[in-house]
Design an enzyme around this catalytic site. Structure first.
Site, PDB file in Angstrom:
ATOM      1  N   GLY A  57     -27.133 -17.160  -9.239  1.00 50.63           N
ATOM      2  CA  GLY A  57     -28.145 -17.816  -9.098  1.00 50.63           C
ATOM      3  C   GLY A  57     -28.536 -19.507  -9.184  1.00 50.63           C
ATOM      4  CG  HIS A  58     -26.064 -21.803  -9.351  1.00 52.10           C
ATOM      5  ND1 HIS A  58     -26.523 -22.201 -10.359  1.00 52.10           N
ATOM      6  CD2 HIS A  58     -24.567 -21.452 -10.443  1.00 52.10           C
ATOM      7  CE1 HIS A  58     -25.407 -21.547 -11.792  1.00 52.10           C
ATOM      8  NE2 HIS A  58     -24.785 -20.862 -12.028  1.00 52.10           N
ATOM      9  CG  ASP A 111     -17.352 -20.807 -12.966  1.00 52.61           C
ATOM     10  OD1 ASP A 111     -17.610 -18.987 -13.221  1.00 52.61           O
ATOM     11  OD2 ASP A 111     -17.799 -20.968 -12.909  1.00 52.61           O
ATOM     12  CG  HIS A 225     -25.386 -21.765 -15.895  1.00 56.64           C
ATOM     13  ND1 HIS A 225     -24.734 -23.273 -16.305  1.00 56.64           N
ATOM     14  CD2 HIS A 225     -25.109 -21.384 -14.789  1.00 56.64           C
ATOM     15  CE1 HIS A 225     -23.236 -22.728 -14.892  1.00 56.64           C
ATOM     16  NE2 HIS A 225     -24.251 -21.635 -14.498  1.00 56.64           N
ATOM     17  N   GLY A 420     -56.091 -25.648  -4.354  1.00 57.53           N
ATOM     18  CA  GLY A 420     -56.519 -26.172  -6.056  1.00 57.53           C
ATOM     19  C   GLY A 420     -56.198 -27.301  -5.595  1.00 57.53           C
ATOM     20  CB  CYS A 422     -61.699 -28.822  -4.005  1.00 63.77           C
ATOM     21  SG  CYS A 422     -63.480 -28.997  -4.078  1.00 63.77           S
ATOM     22  CB  SER A 466     -63.339 -32.009   0.905  1.00 65.38           C
ATOM     23  OG  SER A 466     -63.228 -30.877   0.067  1.00 65.38           O
ATOM     24  CG  LEU A 518     -68.943 -29.278   1.658  1.00 63.92           C
ATOM     25  CD1 LEU A 518     -69.999 -30.308   2.163  1.00 63.92           C
ATOM     26  CD2 LEU A 518     -68.233 -30.151   0.933  1.00 63.92           C
ATOM     27  N   PRO A 576     -66.026 -24.172  -5.159  1.00 60.28           N
ATOM     28  CG  PRO A 576     -63.776 -24.417  -4.578  1.00 60.28           C
ATOM     29  CD  PRO A 576     -64.911 -23.453  -4.780  1.00 60.28           C
TER      30      PRO A 576
END
Length: 592
Positions: A57-58, A111, A225, A420, A422, A466, A518, A576
């Site tokens: 997990g590291h 550990d 953790h 995401g 705009c 845009s 647009l 959008p």
């Protein structure tokens, strides 16, 4: 009970499948599947072996640092759980060296107990080799004070990776067991690390934790953790306020409970490690690097090297950690010199986890001063006034505020239909327009100059598709207005110029109504106004209807074209960008 989403086959097989993936990246590596030990099969047994490990997990720690130049082997436990002694003993056996072995672990109870037990068991089985296995514990966390950690001590964090790298490079050079061990031990006394997170991480196969941080909170000093941090701050401070706080925690010697490294401040030489805890973008990481270097330089601390990237994560935690390695002064003759340590850090390593480093002292890049372009005359000098200068400016203010107000809704739409950005892009442009009105760059006295200013804002402040579309349209609009023989703006002049601008825009985009972009409301507005220049309200209504109708259309252009069409229609999501045009025009119309 809700579960977080992850890419995996099943949680219980994720660790071994990940190790198999790492082994596939480097043909020199071997994998003992039953014991979850990744090892360097090409390890030179005439040189000291380095072994590490811990909970998974590291990543890339720990397996990602196995290879020539850093680690000889790594034993992997389950997510956030130490491997057992049998796994560690297997790691020792797989890379056993004639010169001996150095085990490096982070300071976590599991550990230390499991790796320590493996060391003792190995010594019991091979008493003649008992003095050829050394044990190094890294505890670099400055968030845990002496009082709080009086029994367990400080946690081991990303600074551990610097111990791996320096000791591993030294071992590859053929150094003795004692030299590798004492150097690793010395480095552990010169490390200071602090982490900060916007939220906790999600462990595959477990329910989403309920003690997540609030929307405006940030946690300082948290562990890898999901352990709680030293304190929470709200609202989230900007980097220019956050980084100085973190650096103070790292180098301060005024608090005897938290002063672990003999920093002096002015004149210190350091290595800066900026570590991604798993969920921080490279874009943000670059800004963190910049801010950290600025703060250190401002405190007269010499940054000899900057190392940045993903080294020791907490799964997908949105956060980062800062580590400082205090280099020795020339007067400290009994240990490796600063130049020797830097050379060991600079040596290339054949591992996927160690990132590219320059091997040079960083140079602060000065920000180039903005040079104002000289006016070329022509368009900006055209004297076309608004019939009512105040009404002209008021309309632009209303349109800008309408865009700002609609930002959350446009962002919501774009999170489904696009990428995401705009809403924020349009909001940024609107805010810049309001600033130019305040400074007098936009006024009713010179309409052409005002339209050019808006075009420049679209080009420089908005960016992306845009920004380019708006900039082209307003540039073309300014050109059309500048050639008008009129001195006062009229509906007829507006209508003719808008028609010309739209045609010019069409030379740069293939989008044509109905296209779910647009241009749908823009063309509806321009065409309706062209047929009836004095009926602005009817043109605005036509644009609004066209924007609303995009919710029923299949996307033919723009980023929405990559989104499943049925989903957009089923959810009735308008485009959008089209919604932004609707907001602008309705803002212009209000109270007109």
């Amino acid at each position: 009970m809700s579960f977080s989403k992850h890419f995996l086959n099943k949680p219980e097989s994720l660790v071994i499948e990940s190790l198999q993936g790492v082994a596939a990246l480097n043909p020199d590596l071997g994998l003992d599947v039953p014991n979850k030990v990744l090892y360097n099969a090409a390890h030179d047994r005439s040189k000291v072996a380095l072994i590490c490990g811990g909970g998974s997990g590291h990543e890339p720690a720990h397996a990602g640092f196995v290879g020539d130049g850093i680690l000889s082997a790594a034993a992997a436990g389950a997510v956030f759980a130490s491997p057992n002694p049998a796994q560690v003993r297997r790691a020792i056996d797989l890379v056993e060296s004639d010169k001996g072995t150095v085990i490096i672990v982070k300071n976590y109870t599991g550990d230390i107990l499991n790796f320590g037990l493996a060391k003792e068991q190995y010594a019991a089985i091979h008493p003649e080799k008992s003095n050829r296995v050394k044990f190094v514990i890294v505890s670099d966390d400055v968030a845990v004070g002496r009082t709080q950690g009086k029994i367990v001590g400080r946690r081991g964090l990303a600074g551990t990776v610097l111990v791996y790298k320096i000791a591993g490079a030294l071992a590859r050079q053929g150094a003795s067991l004692e030299e590798v061990y004492t150097t690793a031990e010395y480095i552990t006394t010169r490390l200071a690390t602090i982490g900060v997170g916007l939220d906790h991480c999600h462990v595959p196969g477990t329910a989403t934790a309920e003690n997540q941080l609030g929307a405006t909170e940030i946690e300082i000093g948290l562990g890898i953790h999901n352990e709680p941090g030293a304190r929470r701050i709200s609202p989230v401070p900007p980097l220019c306020e956050l980084i100085p706080m973190l650096v103070t925690n790292l180098i301060s010697t005024t608090d005897p409970d938290r002063s672990f490294v003999p920093f002096k401040g002015k004149g210190d030489r350091v290595v800066l490690l900026v570590n991604n805890l798993g969920g921080t973008s490279e874009l943000e990481l670059g800004a963190i690097v910049r801010e950290a270097e600025k703060v250190l330089v401002a405190r007269d601390i010499t940054v000899e090297r900057i190392i940045a990237g993903t080294f020791m994560t907490s799964l997908n935690m949105p956060g980062f950690s800062l580590t400082l390695l205090l280099l020795p002064k020339t007067s400290e003759a009994s240990i490796p010199s600063a130049e020797k340590l830097l050379a060991l850090l600079d040596e290339p390593a054949s591992t996927y986890g160690w990132k590219w480093t320059s091997g040079k002292v960083p140079v602060v890049t000065p920000i180039a001063p903005q040079v104002r372009a000289a006016s070329s005359g022509g368009g900006e000098d055209a004297k076309l006034k608004a019939a009512d200068e105040k009404a002209f400016v008021d309309a632009i203010i209303r349109a800008s505020n309408a865009l700002i107000k609609e930002e959350p809704e446009i962002t919501r739409m774009d999170n489904i239909a696009g990428d995401g950005d705009c809403g924020l892009t349009l909001k940024g442009g609107a805010e810049a327009v309001l600033a130019d009105i305040q400074s007098g760059k936009i006024s009713g006295q010179n309409v052409v100059k005002s339209v050019i200013a808006i075009s420049k804002i679209a080009e420089e402040q908005m960016g992306g598709t845009s920004g380019a579309i708006y900039s082209i349209f307003f540039s073309a609009l300014a050109q059309a207005l500048s050639v008008s023989s009129a001195t006062t703006l009229s509906p007829e002049v507006w209508s003719k110029a808008l028609t010309s601008a739209l045609q010019r825009l069409y030379t740069y985009t293939r989008a044509r109504p109905p296209s779910r972009t647009l241009v749908d409301p823009l063309q509806a507005f321009v065409e309706t106004l062209g047929s009836s220049p004095n009926n602005f309200a009817a043109a605005v209504k036509a644009a609004g209807d066209a924007a609303q109708k995009t919710s029923e259309l299949e996307a033919k252009a723009g980023r929405s074209a990559y989104v499943e069409g049925d989903r957009l229609r089923q959810e009735k999501i308008p485009d959008p960008g089209a919604w932004g045009v609707k907001a602008i025009l309705e803002g212009l119309l209000a109270n007109a």
